[in-house]
Design a protein around this motif. Sequence first.
Motif, PDB file in Angstrom:
ATOM      1  N   GLU A  49       0.857  -1.179   0.000  1.00 63.55           N
ATOM      2  CA  GLU A  49       0.000   0.000   0.000  1.00 63.55           C
ATOM      3  C   GLU A  49       0.901   1.240   0.000  1.00 63.55           C
ATOM      4  N   GLY A  50       0.402   2.327  -0.563  1.00 61.72           N
ATOM      5  CA  GLY A  50       1.155   3.584  -0.558  1.00 61.72           C
ATOM      6  C   GLY A  50       2.345   3.605  -1.491  1.00 61.72           C
ATOM      7  N   TRP A  51       2.371   2.676  -2.450  1.00 58.60           N
ATOM      8  CA  TRP A  51       3.519   2.617  -3.359  1.00 58.60           C
ATOM      9  C   TRP A  51       3.611   3.847  -4.254  1.00 58.60           C
ATOM     10  N   GLN A  52       2.507   4.586  -4.419  1.00 61.86           N
ATOM     11  CA  GLN A  52       2.522   5.776  -5.280  1.00 61.86           C
ATOM     12  C   GLN A  52       3.467   6.859  -4.759  1.00 61.86           C
ATOM     13  N   HIS A  53       3.842   6.773  -3.484  1.00 65.53           N
ATOM     14  CA  HIS A  53       4.658   7.822  -2.877  1.00 65.53           C
ATOM     15  C   HIS A  53       6.123   7.411  -2.711  1.00 65.53           C
ATOM     16  N   ARG A  54       6.512   6.321  -3.325  1.00 63.85           N
ATOM     17  CA  ARG A  54       7.902   5.862  -3.217  1.00 63.85           C
ATOM     18  C   ARG A  54       8.787   6.621  -4.209  1.00 63.85           C
ATOM     19  N   GLY A  55      10.095   6.529  -4.004  1.00 64.74           N
ATOM     20  CA  GLY A  55      11.049   7.158  -4.899  1.00 64.74           C
ATOM     21  C   GLY A  55      12.024   6.132  -5.451  1.00 64.74           C
ATOM     22  N   VAL A  56      13.150   6.610  -5.986  1.00 63.19           N
ATOM     23  CA  VAL A  56      14.184   5.713  -6.522  1.00 63.19           C
ATOM     24  C   VAL A  56      14.841   4.996  -5.344  1.00 63.19           C
ATOM     25  N   PRO A  57      14.852   3.665  -5.334  1.00 61.68           N
ATOM     26  CA  PRO A  57      15.423   2.936  -4.191  1.00 61.68           C
ATOM     27  C   PRO A  57      16.947   3.015  -4.175  1.00 61.68           C
ATOM     28  N   SER A  58      17.509   2.893  -3.009  1.00 59.51           N
ATOM     29  CA  SER A  58      18.965   2.873  -2.855  1.00 59.51           C
ATOM     30  C   SER A  58      19.494   1.473  -3.176  1.00 59.51           C
ATOM     31  N   PRO A  59      20.786   1.347  -3.474  1.00 59.56           N
ATOM     32  CA  PRO A  59      21.351   0.009  -3.701  1.00 59.56           C
ATOM     33  C   PRO A  59      21.153  -0.907  -2.497  1.00 59.56           C
ATOM     34  N   GLU A  60      21.202  -0.320  -1.285  1.00 59.34           N
ATOM     35  CA  GLU A  60      21.030  -1.133  -0.081  1.00 59.34           C
ATOM     36  C   GLU A  60      19.607  -1.699  -0.010  1.00 59.34           C
ATOM     37  N   GLU A  61      18.618  -0.889  -0.383  1.00 56.89           N
ATOM     38  CA  GLU A  61      17.246  -1.366  -0.360  1.00 56.89           C
ATOM     39  C   GLU A  61      17.041  -2.471  -1.390  1.00 56.89           C
ATOM     40  N   ILE A  62      17.612  -2.303  -2.566  1.00 56.34           N
ATOM     41  CA  ILE A  62      17.497  -3.341  -3.601  1.00 56.34           C
ATOM     42  C   ILE A  62      18.158  -4.629  -3.139  1.00 56.34           C
ATOM     43  N   GLU A  63      19.285  -4.499  -2.448  1.00 51.45           N
ATOM     44  CA  GLU A  63      19.970  -5.688  -1.932  1.00 51.45           C
ATOM     45  C   GLU A  63      19.069  -6.440  -0.946  1.00 51.45           C
ATOM     46  N   ARG A  64      18.346  -5.703  -0.115  1.00 48.67           N
ATOM     47  CA  ARG A  64      17.427  -6.355   0.822  1.00 48.67           C
ATOM     48  C   ARG A  64      16.310  -7.068   0.076  1.00 48.67           C
ATOM     49  N   TRP A  65      15.823  -6.468  -1.015  1.00 52.66           N
ATOM     50  CA  TRP A  65      14.786  -7.131  -1.818  1.00 52.66           C
ATOM     51  C   TRP A  65      15.308  -8.482  -2.335  1.00 52.66           C
ATOM     52  N   LEU A  66      16.514  -8.467  -2.881  1.00 54.05           N
ATOM     53  CA  LEU A  66      17.054  -9.662  -3.531  1.00 54.05           C
ATOM     54  C   LEU A  66      17.316 -10.785  -2.537  1.00 54.05           C
ATOM     55  N   LYS A  67      17.497 -10.432  -1.259  1.00 54.52           N
ATOM     56  CA  LYS A  67      17.738 -11.450  -0.238  1.00 54.52           C
ATOM     57  C   LYS A  67      16.445 -11.963   0.387  1.00 54.52           C
ATOM     58  N   ALA A  68      15.326 -11.319   0.062  1.00 57.38           N
ATOM     59  CA  ALA A  68      14.048 -11.690   0.671  1.00 57.38           C
ATOM     60  C   ALA A  68      13.518 -12.993   0.083  1.00 57.38           C
ATOM     61  N   PRO A  69      12.797 -13.777   0.886  1.00 53.69           N
ATOM     62  CA  PRO A  69      12.198 -15.020   0.352  1.00 53.69           C
ATOM     63  C   PRO A  69      11.242 -14.709  -0.802  1.00 53.69           C
ATOM     64  N   GLY A  70      11.335 -15.461  -1.860  1.00 51.19           N
ATOM     65  CA  GLY A  70      10.443 -15.287  -3.005  1.00 51.19           C
ATOM     66  C   GLY A  70      10.905 -14.260  -4.012  1.00 51.19           C
ATOM     67  N   ALA A  71      12.082 -13.644  -3.798  1.00 48.61           N
ATOM     68  CA  ALA A  71      12.560 -12.604  -4.719  1.00 48.61           C
ATOM     69  C   ALA A  71      12.729 -13.147  -6.130  1.00 48.61           C
ATOM     70  N   GLU A  72      13.116 -14.415  -6.239  1.00 49.88           N
ATOM     71  CA  GLU A  72      13.365 -14.990  -7.565  1.00 49.88           C
ATOM     72  C   GLU A  72      12.068 -15.148  -8.368  1.00 49.88           C
ATOM     73  N   ARG A  73      10.915 -15.123  -7.683  1.00 50.48           N
ATOM     74  CA  ARG A  73       9.636 -15.267  -8.383  1.00 50.48           C
ATOM     75  C   ARG A  73       8.963 -13.925  -8.655  1.00 50.48           C
ATOM     76  N   ALA A  74       9.517 -12.849  -8.135  1.00 55.02           N
ATOM     77  CA  ALA A  74       8.885 -11.527  -8.264  1.00 55.02           C
ATOM     78  C   ALA A  74       9.130 -10.927  -9.644  1.00 55.02           C
ATOM     79  N   ASN A  75       8.190 -10.128 -10.092  1.00 56.18           N
ATOM     80  CA  ASN A  75       8.379  -9.294 -11.278  1.00 56.18           C
ATOM     81  C   ASN A  75       8.931  -7.946 -10.864  1.00 56.18           C
ATOM     82  N   ILE A  76       9.215  -7.098 -11.845  1.00 53.80           N
ATOM     83  CA  ILE A  76       9.736  -5.767 -11.563  1.00 53.80           C
ATOM     84  C   ILE A  76       8.937  -4.730 -12.342  1.00 53.80           C
TER      85      ILE A  76
END
Length: 384
Positions: A49-76
């Motif tokens: 929810e509230g994704w309309q107010h997000r900005g460009v993610p930092s490399p650290e945030e992207i790294e956390r996404w990639l380590k999260a369970p199910g990341a390999e099944r997610a779209n972008i």
Amino acid sequence: MTQSPLQTALAYAELGLAVIPLCGPGCRHPRCKSPGKRPYDLLARRHMEGWQHRGVPSPEEIERWLKAPGAERANIGCLTGRVSGIVAVDVDGPAGEALLTRLAGTDLPATWTYRTGRENGGRRLVFRYPESGRIPSRLIEAGGGTVEILSDGRQMVLPPSVHPSGRVYAWLPGRDPWAFGPPAPAPRWLLELAEGGGEGHRRTPEEWARIIREGAEPGARHPTLTQLAGHLLGKRVDPAVTVELLQAWNEARCRPPKPREEVERIVRDLWMKDQAKPRPAADKPQGAAGRKAWNDIARLIDWGAFWADYTGQRVPPGIGRLATSCPFCGAAGGFELHLDTGAFRCGGCHIWGHGLDLARHLCRAPTHRALAILDHYTRKEVPA
């Protein structure tokens, strides 16, 4: 080894795109009507929810996404509009291509372009967002085709995401950001559509009826609510009434419904934008005493009307009816204002109405403090 869609996030973010994880094409959430297309919080493991107010993610945030369970099944995907500096034009198959030709003519410069996952061969063109002004999101329908402009408040699926059908979103040869370079500026026809001109500028009553009847799925709910709100406000429907109408449509026709506060925010933002437009100076009530009396009456009307409408309660005992001189014809004692309902009438000039209708007359404004008071009453607070 094939790269998963989300592993491209850092490369997109380096282009300045506000990328965001999307649920996978096999999403089995019972309320997900658009698998592979809805923003997804990988860390909380639920739709975002509230994704309309997000900005460009930092490399650290992207790294956390990639380590999260199910990341390999997610779209972008990525947010469109000013936040990413892009506006996309979604073309739905052959009928959409024909409509695009009618809209753009020969003014269709080469730019970022990719194939979507639709069976009918849809594609998406990505242009640079203008440095000045804005391009609103909108859906254009004519001749059986649709062309949708994805801009502020929207997001789009990016390659190499996977469609539920198994087809892969893919950049056309030489039209990806790294081979092509910066996207082409938004062409003139697109800017003209943003200003309200061009084909699709006015919907027929039948088109509005179809939109209301069919409702909206995720990805189309926000722009459809915005279009309906703009249509109602453009017809000078009171914003408070607009909110209630859209809340009812949202609950009945959106799958799933948007949060109530988001519907209120859509109407509020459009109304505030309309209020900011320059208008010819209107005649003001004469004299400080007259202005104060009129504003006091308008404030009381707002109070009574909104208290009754939004809390279902009467105003406190002891404040029921106000008999005073009519602010329109001046008849002494001929003007009655019922504070519990906001109803008013004058026996002299026979003007009558309810709540904010009088406030508009008195204060020479489309609606006097309507949304500010709506904010208070939706929180069950009494305005000062």
